[in-house]
Design a protein around this motif. Sequence first.
Motif, PDB file in Angstrom:
ATOM      1  N   GLN A  31      67.563  -2.121 -50.362  1.00 29.05           N
ATOM      2  CA  GLN A  31      67.444  -0.768 -51.023  1.00 29.05           C
ATOM      3  C   GLN A  31      67.812   0.171 -49.951  1.00 29.05           C
ATOM      4  O   GLN A  31      68.357   1.310 -50.422  1.00 29.05           O
ATOM      5  N   LYS A  32      67.214   0.203 -48.949  1.00 30.01           N
ATOM      6  CA  LYS A  32      67.521   1.088 -47.763  1.00 30.01           C
ATOM      7  C   LYS A  32      69.066   0.904 -47.427  1.00 30.01           C
ATOM      8  O   LYS A  32      69.697   2.107 -47.180  1.00 30.01           O
ATOM      9  N   TYR A  33      69.787   0.048 -47.558  1.00 31.64           N
ATOM     10  CA  TYR A  33      71.196  -0.192 -47.338  1.00 31.64           C
ATOM     11  C   TYR A  33      71.946   0.447 -48.339  1.00 31.64           C
ATOM     12  O   TYR A  33      72.764   1.243 -48.351  1.00 31.64           O
ATOM     13  N   VAL A  34      71.347   0.419 -49.636  1.00 30.03           N
ATOM     14  CA  VAL A  34      72.163   0.978 -50.837  1.00 30.03           C
ATOM     15  C   VAL A  34      71.781   2.550 -50.566  1.00 30.03           C
ATOM     16  O   VAL A  34      72.801   3.215 -50.956  1.00 30.03           O
ATOM     17  N   ALA A  35      70.721   3.000 -50.359  1.00 31.69           N
ATOM     18  CA  ALA A  35      70.521   4.396 -50.156  1.00 31.69           C
ATOM     19  C   ALA A  35      71.499   4.954 -49.092  1.00 31.69           C
ATOM     20  O   ALA A  35      71.906   6.159 -49.220  1.00 31.69           O
ATOM     21  N   PRO A 106      65.939   4.387 -55.708  1.00 32.33           N
ATOM     22  CA  PRO A 106      64.836   5.272 -55.722  1.00 32.33           C
ATOM     23  C   PRO A 106      64.351   5.999 -54.294  1.00 32.33           C
ATOM     24  O   PRO A 106      63.702   7.198 -54.177  1.00 32.33           O
ATOM     25  N   LEU A 107      64.911   5.520 -53.306  1.00 30.66           N
ATOM     26  CA  LEU A 107      65.006   6.411 -52.056  1.00 30.66           C
ATOM     27  C   LEU A 107      65.563   7.631 -51.989  1.00 30.66           C
ATOM     28  O   LEU A 107      65.325   8.609 -51.281  1.00 30.66           O
ATOM     29  N   ASN A 108      66.776   8.029 -52.812  1.00 36.62           N
ATOM     30  CA  ASN A 108      67.478   9.063 -53.099  1.00 36.62           C
ATOM     31  C   ASN A 108      67.067   9.958 -54.271  1.00 36.62           C
ATOM     32  O   ASN A 108      67.591  11.183 -54.185  1.00 36.62           O
ATOM     33  N   THR A 109      66.303   9.301 -54.989  1.00 37.75           N
ATOM     34  CA  THR A 109      66.063  10.093 -56.331  1.00 37.75           C
ATOM     35  C   THR A 109      65.541  11.531 -55.922  1.00 37.75           C
ATOM     36  O   THR A 109      64.585  11.430 -55.150  1.00 37.75           O
ATOM     37  N   GLY A 110      65.902  12.472 -56.621  1.00 30.93           N
ATOM     38  CA  GLY A 110      65.415  13.848 -56.479  1.00 30.93           C
ATOM     39  C   GLY A 110      65.756  14.377 -55.163  1.00 30.93           C
ATOM     40  O   GLY A 110      65.230  15.574 -55.169  1.00 30.93           O
ATOM     41  N   ILE A 130      65.202  13.930 -47.593  1.00 33.57           N
ATOM     42  CA  ILE A 130      65.591  12.522 -47.179  1.00 33.57           C
ATOM     43  C   ILE A 130      65.316  11.850 -45.830  1.00 33.57           C
ATOM     44  O   ILE A 130      65.280  12.721 -44.971  1.00 33.57           O
ATOM     45  N   ASP A 131      64.661  10.833 -45.846  1.00 38.92           N
ATOM     46  CA  ASP A 131      64.334  10.211 -44.752  1.00 38.92           C
ATOM     47  C   ASP A 131      65.322  10.113 -43.542  1.00 38.92           C
ATOM     48  O   ASP A 131      66.507   9.724 -43.926  1.00 38.92           O
ATOM     49  N   GLN A 132      65.140  10.544 -42.352  1.00 40.32           N
ATOM     50  CA  GLN A 132      66.157  10.543 -41.201  1.00 40.32           C
ATOM     51  C   GLN A 132      66.773   9.105 -41.217  1.00 40.32           C
ATOM     52  O   GLN A 132      68.087   9.184 -40.703  1.00 40.32           O
ATOM     53  N   SER A 133      66.105   8.240 -41.548  1.00 40.42           N
ATOM     54  CA  SER A 133      66.738   6.698 -41.236  1.00 40.42           C
ATOM     55  C   SER A 133      67.993   6.499 -42.158  1.00 40.42           C
ATOM     56  O   SER A 133      68.661   5.437 -41.949  1.00 40.42           O
ATOM     57  N   ILE A 134      68.012   7.167 -43.350  1.00 40.62           N
ATOM     58  CA  ILE A 134      68.919   6.785 -44.213  1.00 40.62           C
ATOM     59  C   ILE A 134      69.925   7.774 -44.649  1.00 40.62           C
ATOM     60  O   ILE A 134      70.874   7.988 -45.224  1.00 40.62           O
ATOM     61  N   LEU A 135      69.827   8.880 -43.732  1.00 37.35           N
ATOM     62  CA  LEU A 135      70.877   9.958 -43.767  1.00 37.35           C
ATOM     63  C   LEU A 135      72.084   9.655 -42.960  1.00 37.35           C
ATOM     64  O   LEU A 135      71.859   8.797 -41.983  1.00 37.35           O
ATOM     65  N   PRO A 136      73.063  10.010 -43.458  1.00 35.98           N
ATOM     66  CA  PRO A 136      74.504   9.813 -42.455  1.00 35.98           C
ATOM     67  C   PRO A 136      74.118  10.518 -41.148  1.00 35.98           C
ATOM     68  O   PRO A 136      73.596  11.526 -40.951  1.00 35.98           O
ATOM     69  N   LYS A 137      74.895   9.482 -40.271  1.00 35.57           N
ATOM     70  CA  LYS A 137      74.625  10.268 -38.689  1.00 35.57           C
ATOM     71  C   LYS A 137      74.924  11.676 -38.515  1.00 35.57           C
ATOM     72  O   LYS A 137      74.358  12.014 -37.521  1.00 35.57           O
ATOM     73  N   ALA A 138      75.719  12.095 -39.338  1.00 34.12           N
ATOM     74  CA  ALA A 138      76.218  13.543 -39.005  1.00 34.12           C
ATOM     75  C   ALA A 138      75.217  14.646 -39.523  1.00 34.12           C
ATOM     76  O   ALA A 138      75.350  15.719 -39.231  1.00 34.12           O
ATOM     77  N   CYS A 139      74.315  14.305 -40.315  1.00 36.86           N
ATOM     78  CA  CYS A 139      73.204  15.167 -40.912  1.00 36.86           C
ATOM     79  C   CYS A 139      72.003  14.873 -40.205  1.00 36.86           C
ATOM     80  O   CYS A 139      71.572  14.105 -39.608  1.00 36.86           O
ATOM     81  N   THR A 140      71.166  15.959 -40.391  1.00 36.12           N
ATOM     82  CA  THR A 140      69.818  16.151 -39.897  1.00 36.12           C
ATOM     83  C   THR A 140      68.978  16.463 -40.967  1.00 36.12           C
ATOM     84  O   THR A 140      69.434  17.000 -42.117  1.00 36.12           O
TER      85      THR A 140
END
Length: 151
Positions: A31-35, A106-110, A130-140
Amino acid sequence: MKKQQGFTLIELMIVVAVIGVLSAIAIPQYQKYVAKAEGAAALATLTGLKTNVEAYTVENGTFPVAGIESDLGVPDAELGDIALANTDDGAAGTITFAFTDGKVSPLNTGKSLVLNRDTDGVWTCTGTTIDQSILPKACTAANKPTPPAGG
């Protein structure tokens, strides 16, 4: 002497327990990978729009306003909605990708991913809640905790 055929009940129960433990670990990781993949897709979509928004800003002197997304080539995003917002000073604004409930993990919902352009033309990426661990690396993360003083 009787020949043994098949597995004993204990052996089968051990196999079921091992599969249960592996599933308990693998499903949340998937699920984390999908998010993470959804976040990367959203960022790729927004990054593709930066060129059109920059061209509009240079030609017109202001960041595009909401309602002209189709004129800028904003695609119909499968995972969410894309919106433009102009700030008070005109040359700055945001492009927001809001994840649609029911179409994403569900990790990205809303939640949403935002590209911010300042008056100097510098782009930054933030993720709201959004949790930092699933954000793209270019984002904070917009809700990123501040580091303790002296550290």
